[in-house]
Design an enzyme around this catalytic site. Structure first.
Site, PDB file in Angstrom:
ATOM      1  N   HIS A   1      29.620  88.662 -34.267  1.00 40.09           N
ATOM      2  CA  HIS A   1      30.444  88.220 -33.135  1.00 40.09           C
ATOM      3  C   HIS A   1      29.742  87.055 -32.467  1.00 40.09           C
ATOM      4  O   HIS A   1      28.558  87.151 -32.132  1.00 40.09           O
ATOM      5  CB  HIS A   1      30.638  89.353 -32.133  1.00 40.09           C
ATOM      6  CG  HIS A   1      31.085  88.892 -30.778  1.00 40.09           C
ATOM      7  ND1 HIS A   1      32.179  88.071 -30.600  1.00 40.09           N
ATOM      8  CD2 HIS A   1      30.572  89.106 -29.542  1.00 40.09           C
ATOM      9  CE1 HIS A   1      32.323  87.814 -29.311  1.00 40.09           C
ATOM     10  NE2 HIS A   1      31.356  88.427 -28.648  1.00 40.09           N
TER      11      HIS A   1
ATOM     12  N   GLU B   1      28.538  95.135 -26.658  1.00 42.06           N
ATOM     13  CA  GLU B   1      29.752  95.088 -27.477  1.00 42.06           C
ATOM     14  C   GLU B   1      29.713  96.113 -28.612  1.00 42.06           C
ATOM     15  O   GLU B   1      30.491  96.023 -29.567  1.00 42.06           O
ATOM     16  CB  GLU B   1      29.913  93.680 -28.080  1.00 42.06           C
ATOM     17  CG  GLU B   1      29.946  92.550 -27.087  1.00 42.06           C
ATOM     18  CD  GLU B   1      31.274  92.403 -26.379  1.00 42.06           C
ATOM     19  OE1 GLU B   1      32.045  93.387 -26.349  1.00 42.06           O
ATOM     20  OE2 GLU B   1      31.549  91.324 -25.861  1.00 42.06           O
TER      21      GLU B   1
ATOM     22  N   HIS C   1      37.105  84.759 -24.976  1.00 47.75           N
ATOM     23  CA  HIS C   1      35.876  85.434 -25.350  1.00 47.75           C
ATOM     24  C   HIS C   1      35.158  84.715 -26.491  1.00 47.75           C
ATOM     25  O   HIS C   1      34.171  84.037 -26.268  1.00 47.75           O
ATOM     26  CB  HIS C   1      36.206  86.883 -25.720  1.00 47.75           C
ATOM     27  CG  HIS C   1      35.019  87.780 -25.815  1.00 47.75           C
ATOM     28  ND1 HIS C   1      35.074  89.128 -25.543  1.00 47.75           N
ATOM     29  CD2 HIS C   1      33.730  87.535 -26.173  1.00 47.75           C
ATOM     30  CE1 HIS C   1      33.882  89.668 -25.717  1.00 47.75           C
ATOM     31  NE2 HIS C   1      33.050  88.722 -26.099  1.00 47.75           N
TER      32      HIS C   1
ATOM     33  N   HIS D   1      30.095  83.230 -29.870  1.00 42.89           N
ATOM     34  CA  HIS D   1      30.790  82.438 -28.868  1.00 42.89           C
ATOM     35  C   HIS D   1      30.673  80.962 -29.250  1.00 42.89           C
ATOM     36  O   HIS D   1      30.363  80.119 -28.414  1.00 42.89           O
ATOM     37  CB  HIS D   1      30.187  82.663 -27.482  1.00 42.89           C
ATOM     38  CG  HIS D   1      30.289  84.057 -26.971  1.00 42.89           C
ATOM     39  ND1 HIS D   1      29.667  84.477 -25.816  1.00 42.89           N
ATOM     40  CD2 HIS D   1      30.941  85.142 -27.448  1.00 42.89           C
ATOM     41  CE1 HIS D   1      29.933  85.764 -25.609  1.00 42.89           C
ATOM     42  NE2 HIS D   1      30.699  86.184 -26.594  1.00 42.89           N
TER      43      HIS D   1
END
Length: 213
Positions: free
Chosen positions: A90, A71, A153, A92
């Site tokens: 980032h 990413e 995502h 999840h």
């Protein structure tokens, strides 16, 4: 630079310890004078050492034995577009990702949304991970905001440094959880634009450094 690499590893492990990302999912980065330090691709956070952290350059090239996270592109583009950002997380995390899977933005359901620059917290349009298309979608969703969701995502949070970005990522997950719970209770009563603007002003005052005088 060695201390910054250790800070990055500490933030990545803290992200996992807080339940924001499982396994090798998610990624963390921070800005340095020489480039972007970012977690390597597909490497468990508990096994990281400072020497394993790649240094990402503005042209997308990197230094180090380990490849940057897949990413890396949106991390780099965020830094290029937002000079005030010093750290990006980032994740999840379960509630953030649940909303992302439903392709739902977070509306003005709580004044804490002002902490991210206002309402709504947008959900970036879906694109394949690691692509320039996804990066462009993320930058659009982050306009005027310090965090966003990503369709099907997860979520992204930014900060002045990696510690601030991690704090923001944690608060994003809490807000997502609260919003989902409120939907189960019949749906939140949304705050007005004026109420959110007042909260933004209050946050700016609360976090303004004391310069004395």
């Amino acid at each position: 630079m060695m201390e910054l690499r250790k800070n990055l590893i500490e933030a990545a492990r803290a992200m996992a310890a807080r339940g924001l990302s499982a396994g090798t999912s998610g990624n963390v980065s921070l800005r340095t004078e020489e480039g972007i330090l970012i977690t390597p691709s597909a490497t468990p956070y508990e096994s990281l050492t400072p020497e394993m952290i790649p240094l990402l350059k503005p042209d997308g090239s990197f230094e180090g034995r380990y490849r940057p996270s897949s990413e890396w592109r949106f991390h780099l583009d965020i830094y290029l577009a937002r000079p005030e950002v010093g750290g990006v997380v980032h994740h999840h995390a379960p509630y953030t990702t649940a909303l992302a899977m439903a392709r739902r933005e977070i509306p003005a359901c709580h004044y804490m949304i002002a902490r991210f620059g206002g309402a709504p917290l947008r959900c970036a349009a879906y694109a394949l991970f690691g692509t320039a298309e996804l990066s462009a979608n993320v930058l659009k969703a982050l306009e005027g905001r310090t965090a966003c969701l990503m369709e099907n995502h997860g979520g992204i949070a930014t900060g002045r440094d990696v510690g601030a970005a991690l704090a923001a990522a944690t608060e994003l997950e809490v807000l997502a959880q609260q919003y989902l719970l409120s939907l189960a209770a019949g749906g939140p009563v949304l705050l007005t634009d004026a109420e959110i603007d007042a909260a933004i002003t209050q946050f700016a005052t609360a976090y303004r450094p004391n310069t004395g005088g």
